[in-house]
Design a protein around this motif. Structure first.
Motif, PDB file in Angstrom:
ATOM      1  N   GLU A 384      35.166  35.233  38.171  1.00 37.48           N
ATOM      2  CA  GLU A 384      36.778  35.355  37.499  1.00 37.48           C
ATOM      3  C   GLU A 384      36.704  35.885  36.145  1.00 37.48           C
ATOM      4  N   SER A 385      35.942  35.799  35.328  1.00 36.30           N
ATOM      5  CA  SER A 385      35.813  36.391  33.664  1.00 36.30           C
ATOM      6  C   SER A 385      35.762  37.858  33.827  1.00 36.30           C
ATOM      7  N   THR A 386      35.214  38.619  34.891  1.00 34.24           N
ATOM      8  CA  THR A 386      35.271  40.014  35.032  1.00 34.24           C
ATOM      9  C   THR A 386      36.916  40.516  34.366  1.00 34.24           C
ATOM     10  N   GLU A 387      36.874  41.454  33.736  1.00 32.59           N
ATOM     11  CA  GLU A 387      37.985  42.309  33.163  1.00 32.59           C
ATOM     12  C   GLU A 387      38.353  43.362  33.596  1.00 32.59           C
ATOM     13  N   VAL A 388      39.507  43.601  33.682  1.00 29.29           N
ATOM     14  CA  VAL A 388      40.156  44.813  34.601  1.00 29.29           C
ATOM     15  C   VAL A 388      41.304  45.124  33.630  1.00 29.29           C
ATOM     16  N   ASP A 389      41.705  46.691  33.658  1.00 28.42           N
ATOM     17  CA  ASP A 389      42.934  46.922  33.235  1.00 28.42           C
ATOM     18  C   ASP A 389      44.146  46.096  33.732  1.00 28.42           C
ATOM     19  N   LYS A 390      45.231  46.184  32.984  1.00 29.45           N
ATOM     20  CA  LYS A 390      46.252  45.131  33.385  1.00 29.45           C
ATOM     21  C   LYS A 390      46.934  45.826  34.486  1.00 29.45           C
ATOM     22  N   THR A 391      47.176  47.219  34.350  1.00 32.59           N
ATOM     23  CA  THR A 391      47.896  47.968  35.480  1.00 32.59           C
ATOM     24  C   THR A 391      47.091  48.003  36.667  1.00 32.59           C
ATOM     25  N   VAL A 392      45.742  47.929  36.672  1.00 31.48           N
ATOM     26  CA  VAL A 392      44.950  47.827  38.026  1.00 31.48           C
ATOM     27  C   VAL A 392      45.361  46.322  38.443  1.00 31.48           C
ATOM     28  N   ILE A 393      45.180  45.445  37.651  1.00 30.71           N
ATOM     29  CA  ILE A 393      45.466  43.834  38.251  1.00 30.71           C
ATOM     30  C   ILE A 393      47.087  43.885  38.983  1.00 30.71           C
ATOM     31  N   GLU A 394      48.260  44.478  38.304  1.00 36.08           N
ATOM     32  CA  GLU A 394      49.247  44.611  38.909  1.00 36.08           C
ATOM     33  C   GLU A 394      49.493  45.285  40.208  1.00 36.08           C
ATOM     34  N   ARG A 395      48.695  46.366  40.240  1.00 34.20           N
ATOM     35  CA  ARG A 395      48.669  47.040  41.522  1.00 34.20           C
ATOM     36  C   ARG A 395      47.815  46.553  42.609  1.00 34.20           C
ATOM     37  N   LEU A 396      46.788  45.672  42.323  1.00 36.70           N
ATOM     38  CA  LEU A 396      46.121  45.155  43.226  1.00 36.70           C
ATOM     39  C   LEU A 396      46.565  44.007  43.992  1.00 36.70           C
ATOM     40  N   ALA A 397      47.619  43.276  43.303  1.00 32.38           N
ATOM     41  CA  ALA A 397      47.890  41.949  43.866  1.00 32.38           C
ATOM     42  C   ALA A 397      48.554  42.182  45.385  1.00 32.38           C
ATOM     43  N   ASP A 398      49.234  43.158  45.706  1.00 34.96           N
ATOM     44  CA  ASP A 398      49.786  43.338  47.303  1.00 34.96           C
ATOM     45  C   ASP A 398      48.590  43.452  48.169  1.00 34.96           C
ATOM     46  N   PRO A 399      47.783  44.497  47.815  1.00 37.44           N
ATOM     47  CA  PRO A 399      46.589  44.667  48.755  1.00 37.44           C
ATOM     48  C   PRO A 399      45.452  43.578  49.056  1.00 37.44           C
ATOM     49  N   LEU A 400      45.296  42.785  47.825  1.00 42.78           N
ATOM     50  CA  LEU A 400      44.643  41.727  48.156  1.00 42.78           C
ATOM     51  C   LEU A 400      45.124  40.670  49.027  1.00 42.78           C
ATOM     52  N   VAL A 401      46.552  40.387  48.958  1.00 44.29           N
ATOM     53  CA  VAL A 401      47.255  39.491  49.928  1.00 44.29           C
ATOM     54  C   VAL A 401      47.015  39.840  51.184  1.00 44.29           C
ATOM     55  N   HIS A 402      47.260  41.277  51.555  1.00 43.32           N
ATOM     56  CA  HIS A 402      47.283  41.891  52.746  1.00 43.32           C
ATOM     57  C   HIS A 402      45.512  41.431  53.392  1.00 43.32           C
ATOM     58  N   LEU A 403      44.633  41.634  52.481  1.00 46.67           N
ATOM     59  CA  LEU A 403      43.382  41.350  53.052  1.00 46.67           C
ATOM     60  C   LEU A 403      42.953  40.088  52.924  1.00 46.67           C
ATOM     61  N   VAL A 404      43.481  39.090  52.348  1.00 45.29           N
ATOM     62  CA  VAL A 404      43.336  37.780  52.541  1.00 45.29           C
ATOM     63  C   VAL A 404      43.895  37.226  53.885  1.00 45.29           C
ATOM     64  N   ARG A 405      45.022  37.735  54.024  1.00 50.64           N
ATOM     65  CA  ARG A 405      45.758  37.251  54.972  1.00 50.64           C
ATOM     66  C   ARG A 405      45.162  37.588  56.337  1.00 50.64           C
ATOM     67  N   ASN A 406      44.585  38.913  56.509  1.00 47.91           N
ATOM     68  CA  ASN A 406      43.909  39.460  57.400  1.00 47.91           C
ATOM     69  C   ASN A 406      42.589  38.726  57.802  1.00 47.91           C
ATOM     70  N   SER A 407      41.892  38.060  56.757  1.00 50.41           N
ATOM     71  CA  SER A 407      40.703  37.546  56.921  1.00 50.41           C
ATOM     72  C   SER A 407      41.118  35.992  57.482  1.00 50.41           C
ATOM     73  N   ILE A 408      42.120  35.249  57.098  1.00 46.46           N
ATOM     74  CA  ILE A 408      42.292  34.260  57.821  1.00 46.46           C
ATOM     75  C   ILE A 408      42.686  34.300  59.090  1.00 46.46           C
ATOM     76  N   ASP A 409      43.618  35.111  59.414  1.00 50.36           N
ATOM     77  CA  ASP A 409      44.383  35.445  60.811  1.00 50.36           C
ATOM     78  C   ASP A 409      43.253  35.874  61.835  1.00 50.36           C
ATOM     79  N   HIS A 410      42.885  37.143  61.279  1.00 50.14           N
ATOM     80  CA  HIS A 410      41.800  37.854  62.215  1.00 50.14           C
ATOM     81  C   HIS A 410      40.378  37.351  62.326  1.00 50.14           C
TER      82      HIS A 410
END
Length: 679
Positions: A384-410
């Motif tokens: 969790e301490s790994t640092e990334v550019d704030k723009t990358v963080i903002e853009r990755l929120a939705d893709p990670l939501v899809h991946l987490v939901r996919n892992s849980i459902d499928h």
């Protein structure tokens, strides 16, 4: 000088407060008997209610009061903390966020429904008392109860001089004390300076309060719970005679100094008076607070643009200095280059945000999906301490939501299916992040059933994505799940089945100049890894020439550079491989790929680049050198040109295109596969 909007500041702080409340509630789900967590959630609700009322968010304050009352009852052990109560307050917290963002909107009957859910969670008549409006003095059950013994207290307190400037209203504290019972208040004005020395924003008044109430000492402490570290406070229980002597003071006209009445008050019995040692932590707390400054994100973006322009200007200066024989000019150029490099590095650090801010959002998502699907799910986060550019963080929120939901459902099975297959009842979803060179790798891993390759192939063939029986490598087959409209779900649900989630993931990651790797083992689970650049603003690049054009290769992807003579180039025609330490590496002739129409240089160079474990060589005519590259986005006309990920301005004002390493490596590997098939 710009002035911050107080309401905007409140919304920002309210969002942080709501995040802290949510984190406390999610922790409480696993430790329902943890008093510290209960106190933390109560303090958060109390802060939100008080701040909302101070800034005019009356609906928010009134609604939050009910949740605060419920948790106050838990604190006092009148009701027990349950998972139903936590779920009810989590749902109520979403409504609080809506009341912060849209205080004047029509929220319908949502609030009443949530309060009914809260009442059911607390249980029975006690819940009705917790959900009663704040204006009601006391529930019937309390009025009918035997009268409690009244205690008399003397409370003396003073706030720091800057307390009002920091948003603390002493009148609100006095109002809360009056709500506890009969109260007499005296103001001590002896510390107010002369008019010429008076600063209007500073507070110099202290108070001496006599309170007669059925409440105990903890109720008084709750009034000052958020300002204890920064104030001087003394709370003492007094005898009946002392209370009678002190009570009439409220009727006296004008402020009465505390010192003038100190001898009129008989003996006191100290009760846990706040020690003077609190002043030391207060100083430390203020010092720490002074180390952090809240800056709007758009100001950082603007500063980043200015640094980018400075880097371009510095590049121009370096080019002029290299062509000059003036020693002084070269010296200044080198100094400017060093300073601009340090400024760039400092600016990049300012933009970096730990991925913990991203991962923390998924605790609530996993909690809600577990209740919705009936599955037992544990979320594990790593790096969790790994640092990334704030723009990358903002853009990755939705893709990670899809991946987490996919892992849980499928991916994850139901508890019964997991037990039948010899697994633990609880499935695990792991979010991890780590840095590898100039990239950060974010992985979503589950220990579920894995990807059913037969179903993927059947769906791809029926959808026309591949021909029946078409040979595919395992990696190519798994990559089909990112195709638009692709889904192996048997039915459309709230979680999946529409075939849009994974397509969004791929498009977003490619827009970030990243790549996706996927690994799956039947019966053991799947892991999706996103390889994302650390920053999207300024990178170190390798400037090369191909024909008459100049291009930039991200330096983080460069492994090594080799010389390719004309004879070796002629010998490799038709196979495009070089031998590199007993391994064959495919290479691409950029001159042919870009159709420059020029003859190759006598001594060409091969730049070996890599993403993950895959390597490809790029044949260029000349390696010019390293270059600080300010990334500029491509125009809409060039968005579909996959070979390039952006452009930059060189020192002479010309434009150099930035090569898309991921696309070129994939092209090289595809070329290698075709040659192997051909024989």
């Amino acid at each position: 000088m710009s002035t911050l909007d107080p309401v905007a500041v409140f919304r920002t702080e309210a969002a942080e407060c709501l995040e802290a409340i949510e984190a406390g509630l999610l922790d409480l789900t696993h430790q329902l008997d943890n008093k510290d967590l209960v106190d933390a959630v109560f303090r958060g609700l109390h802060t939100l209610k008080g701040s909302g009322a101070m800034f005019g968010f009356e609906a928010l304050a009134a609604f939050t009061h009910h949740c605060e009352t419920a948790f106050d009852r838990v604190r006092k052990s009148e009701v027990a903390a349950t998972s139903e109560l936590v779920a009810a307050v989590l749902a109520a917290q979403d409504h609080m966020r809506a009341l912060v963002d849209q205080p004047d909107a029509d929220h319908g009957d949502t609030g009443n429904k949530l309060l009914a859910q809260l009442q059911a969670a607390v249980g029975g008549k006690q819940a009705a008392a917790a959900a009663a409006p704040a204006a009601v003095p006391a529930p019937a059950a309390v009025r009918d109860a035997p009268a409690k013994k009244k205690n008399s207290w003397r409370i003396r307190f003073s706030l720091p001089a800057n307390s009002m400037a920091n948003g603390t209203n002493p009148l609100g504290l006095l109002d809360e004390l009056r709500d506890l019972g009969e109260c007499s208040v005296r103001a001590n004005t002896s510390a107010i300076p002369a008019l010429d020395d008076l600063v209007p924003t500073e507070l110099h008044i202290s108070w001496d309060v006599t309170l007669t109430s059925e409440q105990d000492r903890s109720a008084i402490d709750d009034v000052f719970i958020f300002v204890l570290d920064d104030m001087e406070l003394s709370v003492e229980e007094i005898s009946g005679t002392a209370a009678a002597t002190a009570a009439p003071v409220e009727e006296r006209a004008g402020p009465v100094p505390v010192a003038a009445t100190s001898t009129a008050v008989p003996e006191f019995r100290p009760v846990e008076a706040v020690p003077a040692k609190r002043e030391a932590p207060a100083a430390v707390s203020q010092a720490k607070a002074a180390e952090n400054v809240r800056v709007p994100a758009e100001r950082l973006d603007e500063l980043m643009d200015r640094v980018g322009e400075l880097v371009i200007a510095q590049s121009r200066l370096s080019q002029l200095a290299s062509a000059s024989t003036d020693i002084a000019l070269r010296s200044v150029s080198e100094e400017i280059e060093r300073l601009s490099g340090e400024l760039r590095d400092t600016m990049m650090v300012l933009r970096m945000v730990p991925v913990a801010t991203l991962f923390s959002r998924f605790r609530r998502l996993v909690h809600d999906l577990a209740r919705e699907t009936g599955k037992v799910i544990e979320l594990v986060t790593e790096g969790e301490s790994t640092e990334v550019d704030k723009t990358v963080i903002e853009r990755l929120a939705d893709p990670l939501v899809h991946l987490v939901r996919n892992s849980i459902d499928h991916g994850l099975e139901t508890p019964a299916e997991r037990l039948a297959s010899g697994k633990t009842e609880a499935g695990t979803v792991t979010l991890s992040a780590r840095q590898a060179g100039g990239e950060v790798i974010i992985s979503i891993k589950d220990d579920g059933r894995g990807i059913n390759r037969e179903r993927v192939r059947a769906k791809a063939e029926s959808s026309g994505l591949i021909q029946p029986g078409q040979p595919l490598s395992d990696s190519e087959l798994l990559q089909l799940i990112f195709a638009p409209g692709f889904s192996t779900a048997a039915a459309i649900t709230n979680l999946s089945g529409r075939g849009v989630g994974m397509d969004v993931v791929k498009k977003t990651v490619e827009a970030l100049r990243g790549a996706i790797d996927i690994v799956s083992m039947p019966g053991q689970g799947s892991e999706v890894s996103l390889r994302i650049p650390l920053t999207l603003a300024i990178i170190d690049g390798l400037l090369v020439r191909v024909g008459s054009g100049r291009y930039v290769i991200p330096l983080s992807a460069v492994e090594e550079c080799l010389e390719l003579s004309l004879e070796e180039d002629l010998r490799s025609r038709g196979r495009s491989f070089i031998s590199l330490r007993d391994s064959l590496v495919p290479f691409l002739r950029l001159r042919d790929l870009f159709r420059t129409g020029t003859k190759p240089d006598v001594h060409q160079k091969v730049v070996v680049i890599s993403t993950g474990t895959e390597r490809v060589g790029l044949v260029v005519d000349q390696i010019i050198g390293d270059h600080q590259t300010v990334i500029k986005s491509m125009s809409k006309l060039h968005n579909n040109v996959a070979t390039f990920s952006g452009a930059t301005i060189l020192g002479d004002g010309s434009v150099a295109l930035i090569l898309d390493v991921g696309h070129l490596v994939a092209a090289g590997q595809q070329q290698e596969a075709q040659l192997r098939v051909a024989g």
